[in-house]
Write an enzyme that holds these catalytic residues in place. Structure first.
Site, PDB file in Angstrom:
ATOM      1  N   GLU A   1     -23.830 -22.239   9.950  1.00 31.72           N
ATOM      2  CA  GLU A   1     -23.758 -21.822  11.354  1.00 31.72           C
ATOM      3  C   GLU A   1     -22.455 -21.087  11.665  1.00 31.72           C
ATOM      4  OE1 GLU A   1     -26.246 -21.551  12.923  1.00 31.72           O
ATOM      5  OE2 GLU A   1     -27.611 -22.957  11.968  1.00 31.72           O
TER       6      GLU A   1
ATOM      7  N   ALA B   1     -33.439 -19.112  18.628  1.00 32.94           N
ATOM      8  CA  ALA B   1     -34.179 -18.568  17.493  1.00 32.94           C
ATOM      9  C   ALA B   1     -34.025 -19.487  16.293  1.00 32.94           C
ATOM     10  CB  ALA B   1     -33.640 -17.182  17.137  1.00 32.94           C
ATOM     11  N   MET B   2     -34.885 -19.273  15.295  1.00 35.38           N
ATOM     12  CA  MET B   2     -34.792 -20.049  14.052  1.00 35.38           C
ATOM     13  C   MET B   2     -34.992 -19.110  12.876  1.00 35.38           C
ATOM     14  SD  MET B   2     -34.369 -22.767  12.330  1.00 35.38           S
ATOM     15  CE  MET B   2     -34.522 -22.825  10.543  1.00 35.38           C
ATOM     16  N   GLU B   3     -34.083 -19.266  11.907  1.00 38.98           N
ATOM     17  CA  GLU B   3     -33.949 -18.254  10.854  1.00 38.98           C
ATOM     18  C   GLU B   3     -34.923 -18.425   9.697  1.00 38.98           C
ATOM     19  OE1 GLU B   3     -31.583 -20.709  11.478  1.00 38.98           O
ATOM     20  OE2 GLU B   3     -30.855 -21.546   9.596  1.00 38.98           O
ATOM     21  N   ASN B   4     -36.140 -18.930   9.902  1.00 39.00           N
ATOM     22  CA  ASN B   4     -37.048 -19.130   8.774  1.00 39.00           C
ATOM     23  C   ASN B   4     -37.051 -17.901   7.876  1.00 39.00           C
ATOM     24  OD1 ASN B   4     -37.918 -21.543  10.114  1.00 39.00           O
ATOM     25  ND2 ASN B   4     -39.131 -20.216  11.434  1.00 39.00           N
TER      26      ASN B   4
ATOM     27  N   HIS C   1     -27.294 -12.846  14.110  1.00 46.07           N
ATOM     28  CA  HIS C   1     -27.102 -14.215  13.634  1.00 46.07           C
ATOM     29  C   HIS C   1     -28.236 -14.635  12.685  1.00 46.07           C
ATOM     30  CE1 HIS C   1     -25.828 -18.526  14.504  1.00 46.07           C
ATOM     31  NE2 HIS C   1     -27.034 -18.711  13.989  1.00 46.07           N
ATOM     32  N   GLU C   2     -29.464 -14.452  13.133  1.00 51.49           N
ATOM     33  CA  GLU C   2     -30.600 -14.923  12.327  1.00 51.49           C
ATOM     34  C   GLU C   2     -30.733 -14.129  11.031  1.00 51.49           C
ATOM     35  OE1 GLU C   2     -31.707 -17.708  13.266  1.00 51.49           O
ATOM     36  OE2 GLU C   2     -30.744 -17.566  15.232  1.00 51.49           O
TER      37      GLU C   2
HETATM   38 ZN    ZN Z   1     -27.865 -20.413  13.159  1.00 49.89          ZN
END
Ligand code: ZN
Length: 1007
Positions: A446, A388-391, A423-424
């Site tokens: 992170e 995933a990516m936390e945009n 996490h995101e």
């Molecule tokens: Zn991360």
């Protein structure tokens, strides 16, 4: 080969010394034609004084030279305009990067005289972006996009160069203005790309002035690539059709592939985005749409609300025809989950949507800082380079990490998915609101997000005890395996250039970061830790921060509580040095209750040279917060904390008598291992055998992990760990079993091709048998919903069944076979989701080919994402080389599998003793293809390298690996270095300890 090329550039940097001097001498002419203009006439000049008869010749030559020069300059300008290449030597630019030290880089930054700022590794600091207006037109029919960007920026130091990141974009001529548009246009002298640093340079005729703002307008277009970075496309099937979507992945350095920008985290700015697309699609971005206007027939333009100040790497947009479900937090933040329509309809997104709402509220309460945006969208995409990516406001997840099918998905799938979401969401604060200054401190964001995975999951499922328990096996034990290698690296890593950046996103940053934060949180105490975090977030919100900023806030918070600890001084030892210590506690023979506590760098192979070759292992030293307690048969004392800073210290511990034992690192809150004298180990083993509950669950798991790894590295005799796990037959808690199964599977892979393997598997089965029979098998769908399941019991049952089946327990095998047979004959899958992976794998490995074909067919027909993954992994369990080969070949050559799954197939085949050699050979044969496909995503690549090589154990395999690494020039790549070190340690273990190990087993099984 991409990796190989990168390495060649690392090694050859001779030519650039000259080029660099050219720059420093400040000739100020920016291309190679300048050299010819200045140097050649001077040489000719000397000839005049010697031979007057040459005057005529000289005059002619001057004339020729002038003509040549004019043509050359004209050609040079033409060349730039046509190709966008600089007229210098682009290739040599690469060499510059490697040749400059960090100091010279710092020295040069911002300096203007005679320098070519596009050759610096970082953007020059003369300009600072304030606001971007970005207008995009997205063509989903031919996968291209067209963009116009207007960047408002402030000039800090006078310069005539605008240096921006831009990569793979076709750019038109820039327009530069002072103040308002159309007033005060500045003349652009020339514009070119410098591909080595992925920058676009706009050179103005005159200088821009400090403390004034300017605007640069650029028009560009580019392709929407299939590659998983920048603005990319991917496909999914729907009702027999192929559907397309386009989405961005900018972290860490791919925003520059979607629009020209100052693509470093420190350059925060506001963004106003508009996206024009066909009206059959919808568009999303970080902020909500503030207005949509219909354009020409069938097109619409969405205008998004202006963002707060943010970095480019978590900017995002998407064009898709997904549908969504939504919910509101108590404060009125809208949360939507977007996914393909059939998944939304099935309710696969409901769980993630539900926990996201609760998590936003949890974090707002924990950090005492509100979520900053009016909405948060979660987007489930079929393909993504990471989980995933936390945009900010538009977080993107690969479907397997956000969609869940109740009744089909297992508890571990649910837990995995939950933690990715936790996490995101944490990143919306750590990362998005407060951003690391530069990538060397990526562990700051992170490490926090990873640590909070456990804290946040505890909030959602208070009975799961994640932070106190699961953290140990999943994070602490896991990362100490890596960080105990000489090829490890400090958690804060210097990053000099763009191509280094992917490298810093590794388990050391994530897991060691989380482990250090947890250790510190325990030293500080929860309320003080929380206060420090709040101050840190409030002070740096919408800005950037470095690790020292965090340490300062923590020190301040401690001082307010009357504790004077210099957090920076303590933590620098842990973050700037690689590895961790083993603390040895030895009870002295004297009667004065004294113990000797010493520290040394823990390392698996004492002969391996640490990467930082200037240091010897013995020069490493830490400030260690060691908690210690004294126990006897029925009681354990309250812990006391001793700071150990010297190599060896003498301490007095009260309440010790002849039969009491010492236990260090209470509940394993510290990031280190603990060793004792043999007598103390014996007392601990006796305690575990007689009444293990005197020692906490966390410490029982910790003892198991420490004792096996200390023996593996040769700090302890091989029989001590085997003696210690004898108590397991009475262990009823999940965590110690989990710790044990991790170390036992490791040993299993080390031993599974040895002659006396059965001695080992019999010994393990002896410990497992009673609890296996006590717990029995789960019944199908006992609770209807996986969310309701009593996690600890189910996970323990699963762990024990897995151990029993993998070490060859007969009943376990029969049970798996009968469950599979029932499925095949009834065509109804009544296998409980939580043990499906074990049953499928056992069935495939023990039953005939028809079962493999059956699972293969089910893999194709299954639509549930989690089930598909389990079926695919089961196919790797066969002992039939033909089938394994067929699977390997299909995985890479067809479009059947998502990219991550291809890697998983190869790794799983390597775990199978019958497939190990096949996977290893396949990996070498297909290295070129694998490397070109995954080269950019080094994270995936290193997982593959590790997964295929970690269980090579023979001298011959080590030589094959060495040969392969040599041929692929891989010795300098950290994944290869690590692989070599691990295999060397495996071989070394066999030669030094295998005999000792089996000797004890032989004796124990006959006695
Ligand atoms: Zn991360």
């Amino acid at each position: 080969m991409a990796l190989d090329n990168k390495r060649d550039k690392h090694l050859s940097f001779t030519a650039m010394v000259i080029d660099d001097n050219t720059v420093r001498n400040g000739r100020g002419l920016s291309d190679q034609w300048a050299d010819s203009v200045v140097v050649r006439p001077r040489t000719t000049e000397r000839h005049i004084t010697v031979h007057k008869t040459l005057v005529l010749g000289f005059a002619i030559s001057i004339l020729t030279l002038i003509i040549v020069t004019i043509i050359a300059v004209l050609l040079s300008v033409k060349f730039e305009e046509c190709t966008g290449e600089p007229s210098g030597r682009p290739a040599s630019g690469n060499h510059t990067k490697f040749n400059q030290t960090r100091d010279s880089q710092v020295h040069h930054r911002g300096e203007e005289h005679g320098i070519q700022p596009w050759k610096l590794l970082r953007l020059p600091t003369s300009l600072r972006p304030i606001h971007y207006n970005l207008h995009l037109t997205v063509f989903m029919d031919n996968f291209t996009f067209h963009g116009q960007v207007s960047i408002e920026f402030e000039c800090l130091n006078s310069t005539r160069f605008i240096v921006l990141h831009a990569d793979r974009l076709e750019l038109q001529r820039a327009m530069v203005y002072t103040g308002e548009r159309r007033r005060g246009a500045l003349k652009v002298h020339r514009q070119f790309k410098y591909p080595a640093n992925q920058v676009l340079v706009i050179a103005l005729n005159g200088e821009m002035e400090p403390r004034r703002s300017y605007k640069v307008n650029l028009t560009f277009h580019a392709r929407i690539e299939y590659e998983l970075l920048g603005f990319f496309r991917s496909t999914y099937p729907q009702l027999g059709d192929k559907r397309y979507l386009a989405v961005t992945q900018f972290s860490p350095i791919h925003a520059r592939k979607a629009f020209p920008c100052f693509d470093e985290p420190i350059y925060k700015a506001t963004f106003k985005i508009s996206i024009k697309h066909e009206s059959s699609y919808l568009s999303l971005s970080n902020m909500p749409v503030e207005g949509s206007e219909p354009d020409e027939e069938g097109w619409v333009t969405d205008h998004f609300v202006r963002t707060p100040r943010m970095s480019t790497y978590y900017l995002a947009w998407a064009v898709c025809n997904f549908t969504y479900k939504e919910t509101l937090t108590n404060r009125g933040v809208t949360i939507r989950l977007y996914a393909r329509p059939d998944a939304i309809q099935r309710g696969s997104g409901d769980y993630a949507l539900h926990i996201t709402k609760r998590l936003l509220e949890f974090y707002e309460d924990y950090f005492k800082v509100k979520y900053s945006l009016p909405k948060l969208d979660l987007l489930a995409v079929p393909k993504h380079p990471y989980s995933a990516m936390e945009n900010w406001g538009l977080s993107v997840f690969v479907e397997q990490k956000i969609l869940l099918d109740p009744g089909v998905s297992s508890v571990s799938y649910l837990m995995d998915l939950t933690m990715v979401v936790v996490h995101e969401i944490c990143h919306q604060w750590f990362g998005d609101l407060v951003t690391p200054v530069w990538w060397e401190d990526v562990w700051l964001k992170e490490g926090f997000a990873h640590f909070f995975e456990f804290v946040g999951t505890d909030f959602l499922f208070p009975n799961w005890n994640m932070e106190k328990q699961r953290f140990l096996t999943d994070v602490l034990h896991e990362v100490m395996l890596l960080d105990g290698l000489a090829s490890s690296h400090p958690i804060s890593q210097e990053v000099h250039q763009a191509t280094d950046i992917d490298r810093v996103f590794d388990w050391i940053a994530y897991k060691k970061g989380a482990a250090l934060i947890r250790m510190l949180a325990n030293v500080m105490g929860q309320p003080v830790f929380q206060m420090g975090l709040k101050d840190y977030l409030i002070t740096h919100m919408y800005g950037n921060a470095a690790r020292d900023d965090l340490w300062n806030k923590f020190s301040e918070a401690m001082r307010k509580e009357g504790k004077d600890i210099n957090v920076k001084e303590v933590m620098d030892r842990w973050t700037l040095q690689m590895g961790f210590p083993v603390v040895t506690i030895i009870k002295n023979d004297s009667l004065d209750d004294s113990v000797t506590i010493s520290q040394e760098h823990f390392i698996f192979d004492v002969d391996a040279k640490p990467r930082d070759s200037e240091r010897s292992n013995s020069s490493y030293q830490w400030h260690i917060p060691l908690t210690i307690a004294v126990g006897n048969s029925s009681h354990i004392s309250t812990e006391l904390t001793i700071w150990v800073s010297n190599r060896s210290e003498l301490h007095r511990i009260n309440q010790m008598d002849e039969d009491s034992w010492l236990l260090g690192n209470i509940n394993q809150t510290g990031y280190f291992r603990v060793n004792y004298d043999l007598r103390n180990w014996r007392l601990l083993i006796e305690q575990l055998m007689s009444n293990h509950e005197v020692i906490s669950v966390g410490n029982r798991a910790g003892l198991i992990d420490d004792v096996f790894n200390l023996a593996r590295a040769g700090y302890l005799p091989q029989n001590i760990p085997l003696e210690l796990i004898r108590y397991l037959s009475q262990e009823k808690e999940f965590l110690p079993w989990h710790a044990a199964s991790r170390v036992l599977y490791h040993l299993d892979k080390l031993l599974d091709r040895t002659e006396e393997y059965n001695l080992f598997s019999d010994y393990i089965l002896k410990q497992v048998a009673s609890i296996y029979h006590m717990l029995g098998w789960p019944t199908a769908f006992s609770n209807g919903s996986v969310v309701q399941v009593a996690y600890q019991t189910e996970e323990l049952r699963r762990e024990v069944i897995m151990l029993a089946c993998s070490f060859g327990h007969k009943h376990c095998h029969q049970q798996a076979i009968s469950l599979i047979s029932d499925w095949i004959s009834s065509n109804k899958n009544r296998i409980p989701p939580n043990v499906r992976d074990i049953v499928y794998c056992t069935g495939v490995s023990l039953m005939d080919e028809d079962v493999w074909e059956f699972i293969w067919m089910k893999f194709h027909s299954s639509t549930a994402i989690s089930e598909k993954k389990v079926l695919l992994e089961a196919l790797t369990c066969s002992d039939n080389a033909f089938l394994l080969n067929r699977l390997l070949n299909l995985s890479l050559s067809s479009d059947l599998l998502p990219n991550q799954d291809v890697i998983d197939v190869i790794i799983h085949v390597a775990r199978n003793p019958h497939g190990r050699h096949l996977a290893w050979k396949y990996f070498r044969d297909k290295w070129d293809i694998l490397n070109s496909r995954y080269g950019e995503a080094l994270f995936i690549n290193s997982k593959l390298i590790n997964g295929v090589t970690e269980y090579l154990t023979t001298e011959a395999e080590l030589n094959e690996l060495k040969h392969f690494v040599r041929n692929n020039g891989g010795g300098t790549i950290s994944s290869f270095q690590r692989a070599l070190e691990i295999v060397e340690a495996n071989v070394r273990w066999h030669s030094l300890f295998e005999e000792q190990f089996f000797q004890w087993l032989r004796k124990s099984l006959t006695s």
